[in-house]
Design a protein around this motif. Structure first.
Motif, PDB file in Angstrom:
ATOM      1  N   LEU A  51     -71.486 -10.111  63.606  1.00 29.99           N
ATOM      2  CA  LEU A  51     -69.794  -9.459  64.261  1.00 29.99           C
ATOM      3  C   LEU A  51     -68.620 -10.586  63.686  1.00 29.99           C
ATOM      4  O   LEU A  51     -69.305 -12.242  63.705  1.00 29.99           O
ATOM      5  CB  LEU A  51     -70.291  -9.318  65.790  1.00 29.99           C
ATOM      6  N   ASP A  52     -67.641  -9.980  63.275  1.00 29.02           N
ATOM      7  CA  ASP A  52     -66.553 -11.270  63.189  1.00 29.02           C
ATOM      8  C   ASP A  52     -65.757 -11.954  64.392  1.00 29.02           C
ATOM      9  O   ASP A  52     -66.063 -11.818  66.055  1.00 29.02           O
ATOM     10  CB  ASP A  52     -65.342 -10.209  63.226  1.00 29.02           C
ATOM     11  N   GLY A  53     -66.084 -12.918  64.218  1.00 32.00           N
ATOM     12  CA  GLY A  53     -65.038 -13.834  65.796  1.00 32.00           C
ATOM     13  C   GLY A  53     -65.878 -15.106  64.923  1.00 32.00           C
ATOM     14  O   GLY A  53     -66.657 -15.943  64.144  1.00 32.00           O
ATOM     15  N   LEU A  54     -66.012 -16.155  66.322  1.00 36.69           N
ATOM     16  CA  LEU A  54     -65.793 -17.842  66.278  1.00 36.69           C
ATOM     17  C   LEU A  54     -67.023 -17.687  67.372  1.00 36.69           C
ATOM     18  O   LEU A  54     -66.948 -17.299  68.325  1.00 36.69           O
ATOM     19  CB  LEU A  54     -64.874 -17.677  66.855  1.00 36.69           C
ATOM     20  N   GLU A  55     -68.194 -18.090  66.968  1.00 32.40           N
ATOM     21  CA  GLU A  55     -69.424 -18.382  67.843  1.00 32.40           C
ATOM     22  C   GLU A  55     -69.213 -19.968  68.349  1.00 32.40           C
ATOM     23  O   GLU A  55     -69.643 -20.857  67.089  1.00 32.40           O
ATOM     24  CB  GLU A  55     -70.302 -18.225  67.530  1.00 32.40           C
ATOM     25  N   GLU A  56     -69.501 -20.540  69.360  1.00 28.84           N
ATOM     26  CA  GLU A  56     -69.104 -21.562  69.933  1.00 28.84           C
ATOM     27  C   GLU A  56     -70.354 -22.380  70.461  1.00 28.84           C
ATOM     28  O   GLU A  56     -71.101 -22.266  71.273  1.00 28.84           O
ATOM     29  CB  GLU A  56     -68.440 -22.523  70.802  1.00 28.84           C
ATOM     30  N   LYS A  57     -70.668 -23.310  69.764  1.00 28.87           N
ATOM     31  CA  LYS A  57     -72.539 -24.161  69.826  1.00 28.87           C
ATOM     32  C   LYS A  57     -72.022 -25.771  70.589  1.00 28.87           C
ATOM     33  O   LYS A  57     -72.258 -25.871  69.242  1.00 28.87           O
ATOM     34  CB  LYS A  57     -73.400 -24.392  69.485  1.00 28.87           C
ATOM     35  N   GLY A  58     -71.450 -26.317  71.288  1.00 33.74           N
ATOM     36  CA  GLY A  58     -71.444 -26.847  71.640  1.00 33.74           C
ATOM     37  C   GLY A  58     -70.410 -28.162  70.417  1.00 33.74           C
ATOM     38  O   GLY A  58     -69.137 -27.153  70.840  1.00 33.74           O
ATOM     39  N   ARG A  59     -70.530 -29.192  69.923  1.00 34.52           N
ATOM     40  CA  ARG A  59     -69.888 -29.488  69.084  1.00 34.52           C
ATOM     41  C   ARG A  59     -69.704 -28.716  67.795  1.00 34.52           C
ATOM     42  O   ARG A  59     -69.073 -28.901  67.044  1.00 34.52           O
ATOM     43  CB  ARG A  59     -70.563 -31.043  69.195  1.00 34.52           C
ATOM     44  N   PHE A  60     -70.385 -27.789  67.403  1.00 32.43           N
ATOM     45  CA  PHE A  60     -70.423 -27.251  66.033  1.00 32.43           C
ATOM     46  C   PHE A  60     -70.256 -25.004  66.617  1.00 32.43           C
ATOM     47  O   PHE A  60     -70.644 -24.778  67.779  1.00 32.43           O
ATOM     48  CB  PHE A  60     -72.596 -26.858  65.729  1.00 32.43           C
ATOM     49  N   SER A  61     -69.348 -25.320  66.519  1.00 30.54           N
ATOM     50  CA  SER A  61     -68.711 -23.508  65.896  1.00 30.54           C
ATOM     51  C   SER A  61     -69.266 -23.208  64.251  1.00 30.54           C
ATOM     52  O   SER A  61     -68.894 -23.394  63.832  1.00 30.54           O
ATOM     53  CB  SER A  61     -67.589 -23.248  66.106  1.00 30.54           C
ATOM     54  N   SER A  62     -69.445 -21.428  64.617  1.00 28.72           N
ATOM     55  CA  SER A  62     -69.614 -21.241  63.397  1.00 28.72           C
ATOM     56  C   SER A  62     -68.485 -19.831  63.263  1.00 28.72           C
ATOM     57  O   SER A  62     -68.343 -18.707  64.703  1.00 28.72           O
ATOM     58  CB  SER A  62     -70.989 -20.185  63.238  1.00 28.72           C
ATOM     59  N   PHE A  63     -68.108 -19.385  62.361  1.00 30.94           N
ATOM     60  CA  PHE A  63     -66.682 -18.429  62.662  1.00 30.94           C
ATOM     61  C   PHE A  63     -67.070 -17.854  60.823  1.00 30.94           C
ATOM     62  O   PHE A  63     -67.136 -17.348  59.821  1.00 30.94           O
ATOM     63  CB  PHE A  63     -65.297 -19.491  61.585  1.00 30.94           C
ATOM     64  N   LEU A  64     -66.762 -15.770  61.270  1.00 35.24           N
ATOM     65  CA  LEU A  64     -66.894 -14.788  60.523  1.00 35.24           C
ATOM     66  C   LEU A  64     -66.252 -14.248  60.135  1.00 35.24           C
ATOM     67  O   LEU A  64     -65.820 -13.296  61.238  1.00 35.24           O
ATOM     68  CB  LEU A  64     -68.469 -14.230  60.667  1.00 35.24           C
ATOM     69  N   SER A  65     -66.062 -13.350  58.810  1.00 37.08           N
ATOM     70  CA  SER A  65     -64.662 -12.722  58.352  1.00 37.08           C
ATOM     71  C   SER A  65     -65.524 -11.271  57.409  1.00 37.08           C
ATOM     72  O   SER A  65     -65.848 -11.736  56.586  1.00 37.08           O
ATOM     73  CB  SER A  65     -63.553 -13.132  58.187  1.00 37.08           C
ATOM     74  N   ARG A  66     -66.217 -10.281  57.865  1.00 38.39           N
ATOM     75  CA  ARG A  66     -67.195  -9.427  57.202  1.00 38.39           C
ATOM     76  C   ARG A  66     -66.357  -9.261  56.037  1.00 38.39           C
ATOM     77  O   ARG A  66     -66.261  -9.011  55.180  1.00 38.39           O
ATOM     78  CB  ARG A  66     -68.053  -8.615  58.273  1.00 38.39           C
TER      79      ARG A  66
END
Lengths: 109, 117
Positions: A51-66
């Protein structure tokens, strides 16, 4: 054709923040993975976005824009052990994984 | 997270011999496992998709008679490189999917480095 683009190499300083971009053109989309791979070792899972948006996991984050066919992996408070290749992979309409060539991240003290 | 174990981690063999690589899911059942090979400084190349109890699906250009895949149980898949030649020297990696969803998380084995003399 199907294509995953990510920079070949990036350099950053210990303690800083770095963003690794990934753009994709695939036949369909069923999610995007980020993996970390140290030289000579197998990849390890970092994140999965569908899904679109930002997922945060500790020091790492991942973002998606479909809509833009775009993702990024954000690494904060960089440590020397973060020196590795970072692989972006997209699940296409046939549920096959399409892999990027990876971004080699070099961390300098 | 889930654990996938691959064995052996390194193998050196003579040209013309066969080598078997095992991939085991240690704490979960994997209906689907994947086999990749990776050349130095290159991305993973999917060789085949292995489904428990059925024939593997090979990617275009991968010789199924040379790279034999067997997925006899929900926790074990094997890749046999038959009549290995120096050009088969590579890093072979397996992965297993958690759950039945096609978008389930993948966990990778440690990889097996094959050197054919």
């Amino acid at each position: 054709g199907q294509n995953i683009d990510q920079p070949t190499e990036m350099t950053a300083t210990e303690g800083a923040i770095v963003q690794i971009n990934c753009t994709y053109q695939t036949s369909g989309f069923n999610g995007l993975f980020w993996y970390q791979q140290h030289a000579g070792e197998a990849p390890t899972f970092l994140s999965y976005n569908v899904l679109d948006g930002l997922e945060e996991k500790g020091r790492f984050s991942s973002f998606l824009s479909r809509s833009k066919g775009y993702s990024y992996l954000l690494l904060k408070e960089l440590q020397m052990k973060d020196s590795a290749s970072y692989l972006c992979a997209v699940v296409d309409s046939n549920y096959q994984l399409i892999w990027g060539a990876g971004t080699k991240l070099i961390i300098k003290p | 997270g889930a654990v996938v174990s691959q064995h052996p981690s390194r193998v050196i063999c003579k040209s013309g011999t066969s080598v078997k690589i095992e991939c085991r899911s240690l704490d979960f059942q994997a209906t689907t496992m994947f086999w990749y090979r990776q050349f130095p400084k290159q991305s993973l190349m999917l060789m085949a998709t292995s489904n428990e109890g059925s024939k593997a699906t090979y990617e275009q250009g991968v010789e199924k008679d040379k790279f034999l895949i067997n997925h006899a149980s929900l926790t074990l898949s094997t890749l046999t490189v038959t009549s290995a030649h120096p050009e088969d020297s590579s890093f072979y990696i397996c992965s297993a999917r958690v759950g039945d969803s096609d978008t389930g998380e993948l966990f990778f084995g440690e990889g097996s480095r094959l050197t054919v003399l």
